[in-house]
Design a protein around this motif. Structure first.
Motif, mmCIF file in Angstrom:
data_model
loop_
_atom_site.group_PDB
_atom_site.id
_atom_site.type_symbol
_atom_site.label_atom_id
_atom_site.label_comp_id
_atom_site.label_asym_id
_atom_site.label_seq_id
_atom_site.Cartn_x
_atom_site.Cartn_y
_atom_site.Cartn_z
ATOM 1 N N GLU A 183 -0.368 -6.022 -3.205
ATOM 2 C CA GLU A 183 0.690 -5.192 -2.488
ATOM 3 C C GLU A 183 -0.102 -4.271 -1.328
ATOM 4 N N VAL A 184 -0.603 -3.678 -2.106
ATOM 5 C CA VAL A 184 -1.023 -2.175 -1.661
ATOM 6 C C VAL A 184 -2.323 -2.141 -1.254
ATOM 7 N N ASP A 185 -3.574 -2.215 0.046
ATOM 8 C CA ASP A 185 -4.598 -2.449 0.138
ATOM 9 C C ASP A 185 -5.369 -0.619 0.176
ATOM 10 N N ARG A 186 -4.427 0.273 0.439
ATOM 11 C CA ARG A 186 -5.037 1.113 0.570
ATOM 12 C C ARG A 186 -4.104 2.573 -0.191
ATOM 13 N N VAL A 187 -4.559 3.624 -0.282
ATOM 14 C CA VAL A 187 -3.740 4.691 -0.866
ATOM 15 C C VAL A 187 -4.167 5.929 0.516
ATOM 16 N N LEU A 188 -2.793 6.833 0.515
ATOM 17 C CA LEU A 188 -4.306 8.545 1.178
ATOM 18 C C LEU A 188 -3.134 9.516 0.753
ATOM 19 N N TRP A 189 -3.783 10.036 0.529
ATOM 20 C CA TRP A 189 -3.048 11.797 -0.292
ATOM 21 C C TRP A 189 -3.666 12.781 1.280
ATOM 22 N N LEU A 190 -1.910 12.967 1.138
ATOM 23 C CA LEU A 190 -2.168 13.289 2.847
ATOM 24 C C LEU A 190 -0.938 14.980 2.636
ATOM 25 N N PRO A 191 -1.576 16.175 3.531
ATOM 26 C CA PRO A 191 -0.261 17.056 3.561
ATOM 27 C C PRO A 191 1.255 16.672 4.044
ATOM 28 N N PRO A 192 2.001 17.397 3.676
ATOM 29 C CA PRO A 192 2.995 16.614 3.646
ATOM 30 C C PRO A 192 3.279 16.671 5.683
ATOM 31 N N THR A 246 -2.151 11.265 -14.381
ATOM 32 C CA THR A 246 -3.273 10.332 -14.599
ATOM 33 C C THR A 246 -3.606 8.784 -13.848
ATOM 34 N N GLY A 247 -5.064 8.517 -13.920
ATOM 35 C CA GLY A 247 -4.549 7.253 -13.029
ATOM 36 C C GLY A 247 -5.620 7.176 -11.942
ATOM 37 N N SER A 248 -5.949 6.591 -11.090
ATOM 38 C CA SER A 248 -6.873 5.906 -9.931
ATOM 39 C C SER A 248 -6.425 4.712 -9.245
ATOM 40 N N PHE A 249 -6.143 4.937 -8.124
ATOM 41 C CA PHE A 249 -6.379 3.279 -7.768
ATOM 42 C C PHE A 249 -6.798 1.823 -7.411
ATOM 43 N N VAL A 250 -6.658 1.090 -7.670
ATOM 44 C CA VAL A 250 -6.876 -0.169 -7.222
ATOM 45 C C VAL A 250 -6.906 -1.038 -6.648
ATOM 46 N N PRO A 251 -7.166 -1.520 -5.010
ATOM 47 C CA PRO A 251 -7.449 -2.211 -4.451
ATOM 48 C C PRO A 251 -5.594 -3.796 -4.631
ATOM 49 N N ASN A 252 -4.918 -4.255 -3.884
ATOM 50 C CA ASN A 252 -4.604 -5.448 -5.136
ATOM 51 C C ASN A 252 -3.676 -6.199 -4.222
#
Length: 141
Positions: A106-115, A98-104
């Motif tokens: 330290e980390v301004d973006r996340v990506l979910w990508l195929p391997p 669970t959960g969701s990303f909020v830019p901060n």
């Protein structure tokens, strides 16, 4: 465990994955972008004094991605020099829950990508080795 006089920086992280939301039976890998270094990597960070490595890895995933996770197989430990000091990072495979990303800060973006796409996006070769270790662990599970 650190020995007196050992200036090794201890850190921990996870190769975070989830089942593909496209229903194709595949998985996606979470990569984080750190603006300070302008790099793409797996979520990780320094351990707090006396903190267990696995607890630190789970904490760092939550802090950097906003996601809770279920840790799985232990992955290879990374050893390298950062800021002129030796660094040791313990890693685990971890399935995102669970959960969701909020830019901060330290980390301004996340990506979910195929391997395969994630592998090409990772900045450091050592992070590609960790991705390969995750895939091996999931295939042998």
């Amino acid at each position: 465990m650190k020995r007196p006089g050992d200036d090794t920086v201890l850190a921990a992280g996870c190769v975070l994955w989830r089942r593909s939301p496209h229903g194709d039976g595949g998985i996606e890998i979470c990569l984080v972008h750190r603006p300070k270094y302008d790099d793409w990597s797996h979520p990780k960070g320094k351990l707090k004094r006396g903190e267990d490595a696995l607890a630190g890895a789970v904490r760092e995933v939550l802090e950097e991605t906003g996601r809770s996770c279920v840790p799985g197989a232990r992955l290879p430990t990374a050893h390298y020099i950062a800021n002129a000091r030796p660094k040791q990072v313990s890693y685990w495979a971890a399935e995102a829950t669970t959960g969701s990303f909020v830019p901060n800060e330290e980390v301004d973006r996340v990506l979910w990508l195929p391997p395969a796409v994630a592998r090409n996006r990772l900045t450091q070769p050592r992070d590609r080795t960790l991705l390969d270790a995750l895939l091996d662990a999931l295939h042998s599970a």
